[in-house]
Enzyme design. Structure first.
Site: not given
Ligand code: PGA
Length: 255
Positions: A9, A11, A98, A100, A170, A176, A216
């Protein structure tokens, strides 16, 4: 055997030129280095998708996905992209729900049920994200939250349609942040998700559902996470922006 998937992803990262070179590197590494049946999915910004599909053509193990789509077929929704448009340029997957999108764009389970329906109607494969916040985990509500996210956005589907989903667990506190869920914490929730699917549908549907872990995930922790019986791959944010790291994560399924 259920499908093993490592999805990236990106983003809102990588301009057009950067995106093309990152994807080309991924495709070349996948061709040279992946020896299993794992699928690699790259979920990139909309404006990259058409070109990425062309670059990935002929590479069986690489698919292209979007990070969102609108819930209506078409119409006066300035700035939005429909699933039909995604499908028309050869996109195969779409991330829905997601955290976000839930947090910054107010996406609710009700809205996500509509997005799931329209994606399936157009034969786009949803990577449907669920997961609890830190406060929800600390107050012991994480199982209830996950259950309601699943039930309210996806359990209206027929078993046949549900089987087309990929689920991504997640935990919001792991996205993140550099803090990964331990393999035990992740396995516990993945097993719970699979059990809920079995209760709602059938054990056979649950056994065939690919459930990804996200938050992460990196080349160092992927092997231990993916070794868990109910973890079928990952949804990778930060580490998907480096071709070497991303493909190394996918290579966990070589062995
Ligand atoms: P990350 O993000 O691996 O940077 O923690 C995962 C995601 O948001 O799908």
């Amino acid at each position: 055997m259920r499908k093993k998937i490592v999805a990236g992803n990106w983003k809102m990262n990588k301009d057009y030129k950067e995106g093309m070179s990152l994807f080309s590197e991924v495709v070349n590494m996948v061709k040279d280095e992946l020896i299993g049946n794992q699928q690699v999915v790259v979920c990139a910004p909309y404006i990259h998708l058409h070109s990425l599909v062309a670059l990935g053509k002929g590479t069986r193990q690489v698919s292209v996905g979007a990070q969102n789509a609108h819930q209506e077929e078409s119409g006066a929704f300035t700035g939005e992209i429909s699933v039909g448009m995604l499908k028309s340029v050869g996109v195969e997957y779409v991330i829905l729900g997601h955290s976000e999108r839930r947090q910054y764009f107010g996406e609710t389970n009700e809205l996500l049920a509509k997005k799931t329906d329209i994606a399936l109607k157009h034969s786009l494969k949803p990577i449907f994200c669920i997961g609890e916040t830190l406060a929800e985990r600390e107050s012991g509500k994480h199982f209830d939250i996950i259950k309601s996210q699943l039930a309210e956005a996806t359990f209206h589907l027929s078993a046949e349609d549900f089987a087309k989903l990929v689920i991504a667990y997640e935990p919001v506190w792991a996205i993140g942040t550099g803090v990964t869920a331990s393999s035990n914490q992740a396995q516990e929730v993945h097993a719970f998700i699979r059990k809920e699917i079995a209760i709602q549908y059938h054990q056979a549907v649950a056994d065939e559902t690919t459930i990804l872990y996200g938050g992460s995930c990196n080349p160092k922790n992927a092997s231990e996470l993916f070794a868990q019986p109910d973890i079928d791959g990952g949804l990778i944010g930060g580490a998907s922006l480096k071709s070497r790291d991303f493909v190394d994560i996918a290579k966990v399924f070589n062995s």
